[in-house]
Scaffold this motif. Structure first.
Motif, PDB file in Angstrom:
ATOM      1  N   GLN A 113      -2.715  65.914 -41.247  1.00 37.67           N
ATOM      2  CA  GLN A 113      -1.314  65.486 -41.272  1.00 37.67           C
ATOM      3  C   GLN A 113      -1.132  64.302 -42.208  1.00 37.67           C
ATOM      4  OE1 GLN A 113       1.535  66.987 -39.361  1.00 37.67           O
ATOM      5  NE2 GLN A 113       2.305  65.912 -41.156  1.00 37.67           N
ATOM      6  N   ARG A 114      -2.057  63.364 -42.177  1.00 37.00           N
ATOM      7  CA  ARG A 114      -1.963  62.199 -43.072  1.00 37.00           C
ATOM      8  C   ARG A 114      -2.095  62.619 -44.533  1.00 37.00           C
ATOM      9  NH1 ARG A 114      -6.382  58.478 -41.757  1.00 37.00           N
ATOM     10  NH2 ARG A 114      -7.374  60.251 -40.738  1.00 37.00           N
ATOM     11  N   TYR A 115      -2.951  63.614 -44.793  1.00 39.84           N
ATOM     12  CA  TYR A 115      -3.083  64.127 -46.164  1.00 39.84           C
ATOM     13  C   TYR A 115      -1.766  64.749 -46.625  1.00 39.84           C
ATOM     14  CZ  TYR A 115      -3.964  67.731 -49.659  1.00 39.84           C
ATOM     15  OH  TYR A 115      -3.858  68.546 -50.758  1.00 39.84           O
ATOM     16  N   LEU A 116      -1.162  65.572 -45.782  1.00 37.36           N
ATOM     17  CA  LEU A 116       0.104  66.212 -46.144  1.00 37.36           C
ATOM     18  C   LEU A 116       1.194  65.176 -46.404  1.00 37.36           C
ATOM     19  CD1 LEU A 116       0.196  69.185 -43.583  1.00 37.36           C
ATOM     20  CD2 LEU A 116      -0.434  69.297 -46.007  1.00 37.36           C
ATOM     21  N   ASP A 117       1.159  64.076 -45.639  1.00 39.79           N
ATOM     22  CA  ASP A 117       2.165  63.022 -45.786  1.00 39.79           C
ATOM     23  C   ASP A 117       1.830  62.026 -46.891  1.00 39.79           C
ATOM     24  OD1 ASP A 117       3.738  64.047 -43.736  1.00 39.79           O
ATOM     25  OD2 ASP A 117       2.688  62.899 -42.187  1.00 39.79           O
ATOM     26  N   GLY A 118       0.683  62.223 -47.565  1.00 43.21           N
ATOM     27  CA  GLY A 118       0.312  61.350 -48.680  1.00 43.21           C
ATOM     28  C   GLY A 118      -0.383  60.067 -48.287  1.00 43.21           C
ATOM     29  N   ALA A 119      -0.810  59.959 -47.030  1.00 47.72           N
ATOM     30  CA  ALA A 119      -1.472  58.732 -46.577  1.00 47.72           C
ATOM     31  C   ALA A 119      -2.946  58.679 -46.951  1.00 47.72           C
ATOM     32  CB  ALA A 119      -1.320  58.586 -45.062  1.00 47.72           C
ATOM     33  N   ILE A 120      -3.577  59.841 -47.152  1.00 49.89           N
ATOM     34  CA  ILE A 120      -4.956  59.868 -47.647  1.00 49.89           C
ATOM     35  C   ILE A 120      -5.029  60.846 -48.825  1.00 49.89           C
ATOM     36  CG2 ILE A 120      -5.954  59.291 -45.404  1.00 49.89           C
ATOM     37  CD1 ILE A 120      -6.829  62.185 -45.097  1.00 49.89           C
ATOM     38  N   ASP A 121      -6.021  60.668 -49.678  1.00 52.44           N
ATOM     39  CA  ASP A 121      -6.094  61.488 -50.890  1.00 52.44           C
ATOM     40  C   ASP A 121      -6.890  62.770 -50.656  1.00 52.44           C
ATOM     41  OD1 ASP A 121      -8.782  60.709 -50.875  1.00 52.44           O
ATOM     42  OD2 ASP A 121      -8.570  59.309 -52.548  1.00 52.44           O
ATOM     43  N   MET A 122      -6.898  63.611 -51.702  1.00 56.60           N
ATOM     44  CA  MET A 122      -7.579  64.904 -51.633  1.00 56.60           C
ATOM     45  C   MET A 122      -9.060  64.750 -51.312  1.00 56.60           C
ATOM     46  SD  MET A 122      -7.352  68.322 -52.361  1.00 56.60           S
ATOM     47  CE  MET A 122      -6.061  68.667 -53.557  1.00 56.60           C
ATOM     48  N   GLU A 123      -9.743  63.831 -51.985  1.00 54.23           N
ATOM     49  CA  GLU A 123     -11.182  63.678 -51.774  1.00 54.23           C
ATOM     50  C   GLU A 123     -11.506  63.333 -50.324  1.00 54.23           C
ATOM     51  OE1 GLU A 123     -14.269  61.782 -54.614  1.00 54.23           O
ATOM     52  OE2 GLU A 123     -13.789  60.187 -53.160  1.00 54.23           O
ATOM     53  N   SER A 124     -10.736  62.425 -49.744  1.00 54.70           N
ATOM     54  CA  SER A 124     -10.965  62.047 -48.346  1.00 54.70           C
ATOM     55  C   SER A 124     -10.764  63.237 -47.415  1.00 54.70           C
ATOM     56  CB  SER A 124     -10.016  60.913 -47.945  1.00 54.70           C
ATOM     57  OG  SER A 124     -10.251  59.761 -48.725  1.00 54.70           O
ATOM     58  N   MET A 125      -9.775  64.076 -47.753  1.00 56.85           N
ATOM     59  CA  MET A 125      -9.513  65.254 -46.923  1.00 56.85           C
ATOM     60  C   MET A 125     -10.643  66.266 -47.044  1.00 56.85           C
ATOM     61  SD  MET A 125      -7.264  66.343 -44.747  1.00 56.85           S
ATOM     62  CE  MET A 125      -8.481  67.164 -43.716  1.00 56.85           C
ATOM     63  N   PRO A 139     -17.352  66.645 -51.691  1.00 53.31           N
ATOM     64  CA  PRO A 139     -16.867  66.689 -53.068  1.00 53.31           C
ATOM     65  C   PRO A 139     -17.631  65.816 -54.062  1.00 53.31           C
ATOM     66  CG  PRO A 139     -15.493  65.238 -51.781  1.00 53.31           C
ATOM     67  CD  PRO A 139     -16.505  65.811 -50.832  1.00 53.31           C
ATOM     68  N   ARG A 140     -18.510  64.975 -53.552  1.00 51.91           N
ATOM     69  CA  ARG A 140     -19.266  64.065 -54.424  1.00 51.91           C
ATOM     70  C   ARG A 140     -20.595  63.721 -53.767  1.00 51.91           C
ATOM     71  NH1 ARG A 140     -18.771  59.266 -51.717  1.00 51.91           N
ATOM     72  NH2 ARG A 140     -16.817  58.898 -50.576  1.00 51.91           N
ATOM     73  N   ASP A 141     -21.475  63.127 -54.530  1.00 50.04           N
ATOM     74  CA  ASP A 141     -22.737  62.650 -53.968  1.00 50.04           C
ATOM     75  C   ASP A 141     -22.423  61.576 -52.924  1.00 50.04           C
ATOM     76  OD1 ASP A 141     -23.729  64.264 -55.941  1.00 50.04           O
ATOM     77  OD2 ASP A 141     -24.784  62.684 -57.038  1.00 50.04           O
ATOM     78  N   MET A 142     -23.072  61.669 -51.775  1.00 59.35           N
ATOM     79  CA  MET A 142     -22.790  60.718 -50.702  1.00 59.35           C
ATOM     80  C   MET A 142     -23.876  60.780 -49.638  1.00 59.35           C
ATOM     81  SD  MET A 142     -19.690  62.751 -48.712  1.00 59.35           S
ATOM     82  CE  MET A 142     -19.682  61.619 -47.330  1.00 59.35           C
ATOM     83  N   GLN A 143     -23.868  59.829 -48.746  1.00 58.36           N
ATOM     84  CA  GLN A 143     -24.808  59.813 -47.635  1.00 58.36           C
ATOM     85  C   GLN A 143     -24.318  60.734 -46.525  1.00 58.36           C
ATOM     86  OE1 GLN A 143     -27.877  58.237 -47.353  1.00 58.36           O
ATOM     87  NE2 GLN A 143     -28.012  59.452 -45.476  1.00 58.36           N
ATOM     88  N   GLY A 144     -25.195  61.621 -46.047  1.00 53.57           N
ATOM     89  CA  GLY A 144     -24.886  62.475 -44.915  1.00 53.57           C
ATOM     90  C   GLY A 144     -25.487  61.909 -43.653  1.00 53.57           C
TER      91      GLY A 144
END
Length: 227
Positions: A113-125, A139-144
């Motif tokens: 819902q926050r993504y749809l409302d523009g509160a978080i970006d695509m990568e975070s979603m 979507p990127r190199d990161m710690q799992g």
């Protein structure tokens, strides 16, 4: 509880992508590694939510590696938590509608819902989805949870059970379509009504048939007399 302002239609591109790689879109599927003797005796879409939880608890007690069930491969702990968070009536049947509702609840929990409302970006979603569904990639190199991950891998890579199957581009495309539907206020169009059947030609009544026969007979008699 977070209010859901989006509809199933808005979320459908994302739900279908999740289902494609988690279960091939099958609402009745269960984790393939469950021994036949421990599999449900009936389709899980005919069980109540309480029945699914009872079955999952049983196979957990037998040490099965995963309790994943349904289109969205919801495991026991997730299903149990979802029921509690939603105040869900466990006597409802675990059918397509219920599974979709629960998947939407899980989407909200990961920021949809926050993504749809523009509160978080695509990568975070995309990362949020990868944390909920192991078949979706980071979507990127990161710690799992247990190791350093490369872009495109499952968030749970290395656990001996899960790997990503979707591409990052597929996830981003589904999310973009969902956001466009939501922001445009689009809703599914109502199907066009079936055309009305053409009226059947009226059948002549017996009185009309008699009148027609008399007219034809009179005309024939006139022609004969003139001839």
């Amino acid at each position: 509880m977070i209010t859901m302002k989006f509809s199933i239609y808005h979320a459908q591109p994302v739900l279908d992508l999740i289902g494609k790689y988690e279960s091939r879109g099958d609402y009745d599927i269960v984790y393939g590694g469950i021994p036949k003797s421990l599999r449900p005796k009936v389709k899980i879409t005919s069980l109540t939510v309480r029945g699914v939880l009872t079955w999952q608890a049983n196979i957990r007690a037998h040490g099965v590696a995963s309790t994943a069930a349904g289109k969205y491969q919801i495991i026991y702990n997730t299903l149990k938590a979802t029921v509690a968070q939603m105040g869900f009536n466990t006597s409802r049947v675990f059918d397509e509608t219920v599974q979709d509702e629960m998947a939407c609840h899980l989407l909200i929990g990961r920021g949809f819902q926050r993504y749809l409302d523009g509160a978080i970006d695509m990568e975070s979603m995309v990362i949020g989805l990868a944390k909920e569904w192991a078949s979706l990639p980071v979507p990127r190199d990161m710690q799992g949870p247990s190791r350093w991950l490369k872009a495109g891998q499952s968030y749970y890579a290395g656990d001996g059970l899960n790997k990503a199957h979707a591409s990052v581009a597929e996830v981003e495309t589904a999310l973009a379509i969902a956001r466009e539907r939501y922001r445009s206020g689009a809703q599914p169009s109502a199907p066009a009504p079936d055309p009305a059947p053409a009226p059947s030609p009226a059948k002549p009544s017996s009185s009309n048939l008699l009148t027609t026969a008399l007219i034809i007979g009179a005309a024939a008699a006139i022609i004969f007399l003139k001839g």
